[in-house]
Motif scaffolding. Structure first.
Motif, PDB file in Angstrom:
ATOM      1  N   SER A   1       0.811  -1.204  -0.059  1.00 29.82           N
ATOM      2  CA  SER A   1       0.056   0.039   0.124  1.00 29.82           C
ATOM      3  C   SER A   1       0.966   1.493   0.010  1.00 29.82           C
ATOM      4  N   GLU A   2       1.811   1.312   0.813  1.00 31.87           N
ATOM      5  CA  GLU A   2       2.519   2.513   0.923  1.00 31.87           C
ATOM      6  C   GLU A   2       3.665   2.703  -0.543  1.00 31.87           C
ATOM      7  N   GLY A   3       3.831   1.383  -0.912  1.00 25.74           N
ATOM      8  CA  GLY A   3       4.677   1.360  -2.059  1.00 25.74           C
ATOM      9  C   GLY A   3       4.051   1.943  -3.169  1.00 25.74           C
ATOM     10  N   LYS A   4       2.601   1.738  -3.452  1.00 28.18           N
ATOM     11  CA  LYS A   4       1.804   2.238  -4.247  1.00 28.18           C
ATOM     12  C   LYS A   4       1.818   3.894  -4.147  1.00 28.18           C
ATOM     13  N   LYS A   5       1.657   4.320  -2.853  1.00 28.39           N
ATOM     14  CA  LYS A   5       1.691   5.717  -2.707  1.00 28.39           C
ATOM     15  C   LYS A   5       2.887   6.366  -3.235  1.00 28.39           C
ATOM     16  N   LEU A   6       3.920   5.638  -3.047  1.00 28.24           N
ATOM     17  CA  LEU A   6       5.216   6.265  -3.426  1.00 28.24           C
ATOM     18  C   LEU A   6       5.216   6.287  -4.976  1.00 28.24           C
ATOM     19  N   TYR A   7       4.848   5.154  -5.560  1.00 29.08           N
ATOM     20  CA  TYR A   7       4.587   5.069  -7.099  1.00 29.08           C
ATOM     21  C   TYR A   7       3.640   6.288  -7.686  1.00 29.08           C
ATOM     22  N   GLU A   8       2.592   6.368  -7.187  1.00 24.94           N
ATOM     23  CA  GLU A   8       1.874   7.423  -7.746  1.00 24.94           C
ATOM     24  C   GLU A   8       2.589   8.931  -7.569  1.00 24.94           C
ATOM     25  N   GLY A   9       3.236   9.053  -6.621  1.00 21.40           N
ATOM     26  CA  GLY A   9       3.991  10.376  -6.377  1.00 21.40           C
ATOM     27  C   GLY A   9       4.971  10.409  -7.610  1.00 21.40           C
TER      28      GLY A   9
ATOM     29  N   LYS B   1       4.734   8.786 -10.617  1.00 24.15           N
ATOM     30  CA  LYS B   1       4.004   8.973 -11.638  1.00 24.15           C
ATOM     31  C   LYS B   1       3.407  10.536 -11.980  1.00 24.15           C
ATOM     32  N   LEU B   2       3.296  11.155 -10.899  1.00 21.67           N
ATOM     33  CA  LEU B   2       2.755  12.509 -11.091  1.00 21.67           C
ATOM     34  C   LEU B   2       3.791  13.342 -11.481  1.00 21.67           C
ATOM     35  N   ILE B   3       5.008  13.049 -10.736  1.00 21.45           N
ATOM     36  CA  ILE B   3       6.109  14.008 -11.468  1.00 21.45           C
ATOM     37  C   ILE B   3       6.582  13.585 -12.719  1.00 21.45           C
ATOM     38  N   GLU B   4       6.462  12.346 -13.125  1.00 19.97           N
ATOM     39  CA  GLU B   4       6.756  11.923 -14.730  1.00 19.97           C
ATOM     40  C   GLU B   4       5.708  12.815 -15.446  1.00 19.97           C
ATOM     41  N   ASN B   5       4.521  12.778 -15.227  1.00 22.71           N
ATOM     42  CA  ASN B   5       3.594  13.285 -15.923  1.00 22.71           C
ATOM     43  C   ASN B   5       3.683  14.740 -16.211  1.00 22.71           C
ATOM     44  N   HIS B   6       4.150  15.524 -15.027  1.00 25.37           N
ATOM     45  CA  HIS B   6       4.190  16.696 -15.051  1.00 25.37           C
ATOM     46  C   HIS B   6       5.473  17.515 -15.451  1.00 25.37           C
ATOM     47  N   ASN B   7       6.538  16.408 -15.399  1.00 22.50           N
ATOM     48  CA  ASN B   7       7.907  16.884 -15.520  1.00 22.50           C
ATOM     49  C   ASN B   7       8.611  17.823 -14.363  1.00 22.50           C
ATOM     50  N   GLN B   8       8.137  17.416 -13.262  1.00 22.38           N
ATOM     51  CA  GLN B   8       8.546  18.112 -12.088  1.00 22.38           C
ATOM     52  C   GLN B   8       9.617  17.428 -11.707  1.00 22.38           C
ATOM     53  N   ARG B   9      10.763  17.281 -12.210  1.00 26.18           N
ATOM     54  CA  ARG B   9      11.997  16.635 -12.126  1.00 26.18           C
ATOM     55  C   ARG B   9      12.674  17.509 -10.811  1.00 26.18           C
TER      56      ARG B   9
ATOM     57  N   THR C   1       9.966  -3.398 -13.420  1.00 24.75           N
ATOM     58  CA  THR C   1       9.896  -1.987 -13.029  1.00 24.75           C
ATOM     59  C   THR C   1       8.873  -1.104 -13.722  1.00 24.75           C
ATOM     60  N   LEU C   2       8.185  -0.244 -12.856  1.00 27.25           N
ATOM     61  CA  LEU C   2       7.126   0.448 -13.533  1.00 27.25           C
ATOM     62  C   LEU C   2       7.136   1.879 -13.927  1.00 27.25           C
ATOM     63  N   THR C   3       8.462   2.468 -13.453  1.00 27.01           N
ATOM     64  CA  THR C   3       8.914   3.995 -13.952  1.00 27.01           C
ATOM     65  C   THR C   3       9.212   3.946 -15.141  1.00 27.01           C
ATOM     66  N   GLN C   4       8.921   4.908 -16.017  1.00 22.58           N
ATOM     67  CA  GLN C   4       9.337   5.031 -17.340  1.00 22.58           C
ATOM     68  C   GLN C   4      10.646   5.401 -17.506  1.00 22.58           C
ATOM     69  N   PRO C   5      11.368   4.780 -18.587  1.00 23.05           N
ATOM     70  CA  PRO C   5      12.866   4.751 -18.781  1.00 23.05           C
ATOM     71  C   PRO C   5      13.196   6.220 -19.301  1.00 23.05           C
ATOM     72  N   SER C   6      14.164   6.740 -18.448  1.00 17.94           N
ATOM     73  CA  SER C   6      14.523   7.952 -18.702  1.00 17.94           C
ATOM     74  C   SER C   6      16.189   8.196 -17.971  1.00 17.94           C
ATOM     75  N   VAL C   7      16.811   9.275 -18.407  1.00 17.15           N
ATOM     76  CA  VAL C   7      18.078   9.502 -17.751  1.00 17.15           C
ATOM     77  C   VAL C   7      17.956   9.915 -16.279  1.00 17.15           C
ATOM     78  N   ASP C   8      17.032  10.468 -15.864  1.00 20.21           N
ATOM     79  CA  ASP C   8      16.878  10.634 -14.419  1.00 20.21           C
ATOM     80  C   ASP C   8      15.625   9.964 -13.729  1.00 20.21           C
ATOM     81  N   GLU C   9      15.159   8.778 -14.171  1.00 22.93           N
ATOM     82  CA  GLU C   9      14.342   7.976 -13.464  1.00 22.93           C
ATOM     83  C   GLU C   9      14.808   7.535 -12.146  1.00 22.93           C
TER      84      GLU C   9
END
Length: 430
Positions: free
Chosen positions: A65-73, A75-83, A151-159
């Motif tokens: 459950s806590e891992g899902k919360k971290l992942y949602e955070g 994903k939000l950063i990935e989607n809005h490019n808030q690196r 691995t569920l994050t999107q591949p990128s140079v700063d994932e």
């Protein structure tokens, strides 16, 4: 005369316009690139990935459950490019419960001589350390039994990387636990537990879909073999169970390089028509997007740059001798085509040097060398017998027999790729 001049100017402008329009056109993605990138498409769900993210959260919270919360955070950063915000907040670190995540000088790599000295001098502290980390180990064992790791994050140079340090610490606690158990007269149980840990690490190695994850677990596998071997030497035990060499699936980096190829494609796509392509400074002068498009084509760049990933993926699944032969044939390395008129910026990007992935691939073959030495030592007490009867996995090597290291404490094989020993040595004396 004036009419002729006007016609020439108009004709020239039309030609320039047509040239600009023609230079806006990009190539199609190569079919082999499309197929290759599809191999590592990110699934929507992975309980094992969520569990790893949340493995060290508060003891009263559920790791998934806590891992899902971290992942949602994430994903939000990935989607809005808030690196920048992500790097400042470090949400994974903020969720850790320091009383659960283990930190101690005893949790070192047993393959290093100074580590065993530290452990031997602090044996009396091990029970307290084990008691303190009961929950952490219990969670780690639960994680190992989950079979859907991706691995569920999107591949990128700063994932953000998954917290691989959890895996390192858990493996070292288990090694420490068995060193303590053996010191209490339960050597057989300790050895059996380390063999079981070896099998778990092999399964974990196969599941990894990031290059860094594969290399970290490979290193933990090496530490596990060191732990088995050191226990046997310390307590004068005769081992009877050989270890299996790595399988093609264990060694394969196809999914890892497929992810990297996808990351490259996503980066190149984001640069398409970018008005600030020459600078990361947002206040710098912008170039019209149509001008950028003349100089840069994302698909053309992908088709050339990602040739490397296809090539290294192929290398990772070759048999040992074919791998070495391929590396030695430097003319087989994919050539990057230049397109200075249609894709000048992309040509520069395509020619940027890439890491020497050949050495990473060779790490897996060196591990086979270590396993081979371990197995040879099971049936031979005499070092000379091992040297005489054991041959390198690289049949074309000039020196195919193992040799003693300068300090006489290790048996090693030569590596045709690595100049310094890495996983191709086994300690035979304390």
């Amino acid at each position: 005369m004036l009419k002729i001049m006007v016609k020439i100017i108009v004709g020239t402008l039309i030609l320039l316009l047509l040239a600009c329009l023609a230079l806006q056109m990009d190539d199609e993605l190569d079919e082999d690139q499309i197929s290759f990138m599809k191999l590592s498409e990110t699934p929507a769900q992975s309980d094992a990935y969520f569990y790893l993210l949340g493995l060290a959260v508060d003891k009263n919270k559920d790791p998934i459950s806590e891992g899902k919360k971290l992942y949602e955070g994430i994903k939000l950063i990935e989607n809005h490019n808030q690196r920048a915000n992500y790097l400042d907040q470090k949400p994974i670190q903020l969720m850790l419960d320091k009383s659960i995540f283990p930190e101690d000088e005893l949790l070192c790599s047993v393959g290093q001589s100074e580590c065993m000295t530290v452990i031997d001098n602090n044996l009396d502290r091990i029970p307290q350390l084990l008691s303190k980390n009961t929950l952490f180990i219990k969670r780690y064992q639960t994680f190992l039994h989950l079979d859907d790791y991706h691995t569920l994050t999107q591949p990128s140079v700063d994932e953000p990387f998954p917290p691989y340090e959890y895996l390192s610490m858990a493996t070292r606690i288990i090694n420490l636990q068995q060193i303590w158990q053996a010191s209490q007269g339960k050597q057989a149980q300790a050895i059996n537990a380390l063999y079981q840990s070896h099998e778990q690490l092999r399964k974990l190695l196969t599941k990894q879909d990031m290059l860094i994850g594969k290399l970290i677990v490979l290193n933990l596998l090496s530490e596990n073999i060191d732990a088995i071997n050191l226990l046997a030497m310390t307590h004068n035990l005769t081992l009877s169970t050989p270890l299996l060499l790595l399988t093609k699936q264990d060694r394969s980096l196809v999914n890892s390089f497929s992810r990297d190829a996808r990351g490259g494609y996503q980066l190149y796509s984001k640069l398409d028509r970018a008005e600030n392509i020459f600078s990361s400074n947002l206040s710098s002068p912008h170039i019209p997007s149509w001008v950028t498009r003349i100089l840069y084509k994302p698909n053309m760049t992908t088709n050339q740059s990602n040739k490397w990933y296809l090539y290294f993926a192929m290398l990772s699944e070759l048999p040992a001798n074919e791998f070495v032969q391929e590396v030695q044939l430097s003319d087989r390395i994919p050539a990057i085509k230049t397109h200075w008129i249609r894709n000048s910026i992309g040509t520069v990007l395509s020619q940027v040097s890439v890491p020497n992935y050949q050495e990473y691939i060779a790490d897996f073959w060196d591990m086979d060398s270590k396993i081979q030495l371990f197995n040879a030592a099971l049936n031979n007490n005499e070092i000379s017998d091992i040297i005489d009867t054991t041959k390198s996995i690289y049949a074309d090597q000039k020196n195919i027999a193992p040799y003693l290291s300068e300090d006489k404490k290790q048996l090693c094989f030569d590596s045709p790729i690595h100049s310094e020993p890495k996983y191709n040595c086994l300690k035979i004396k304390l």
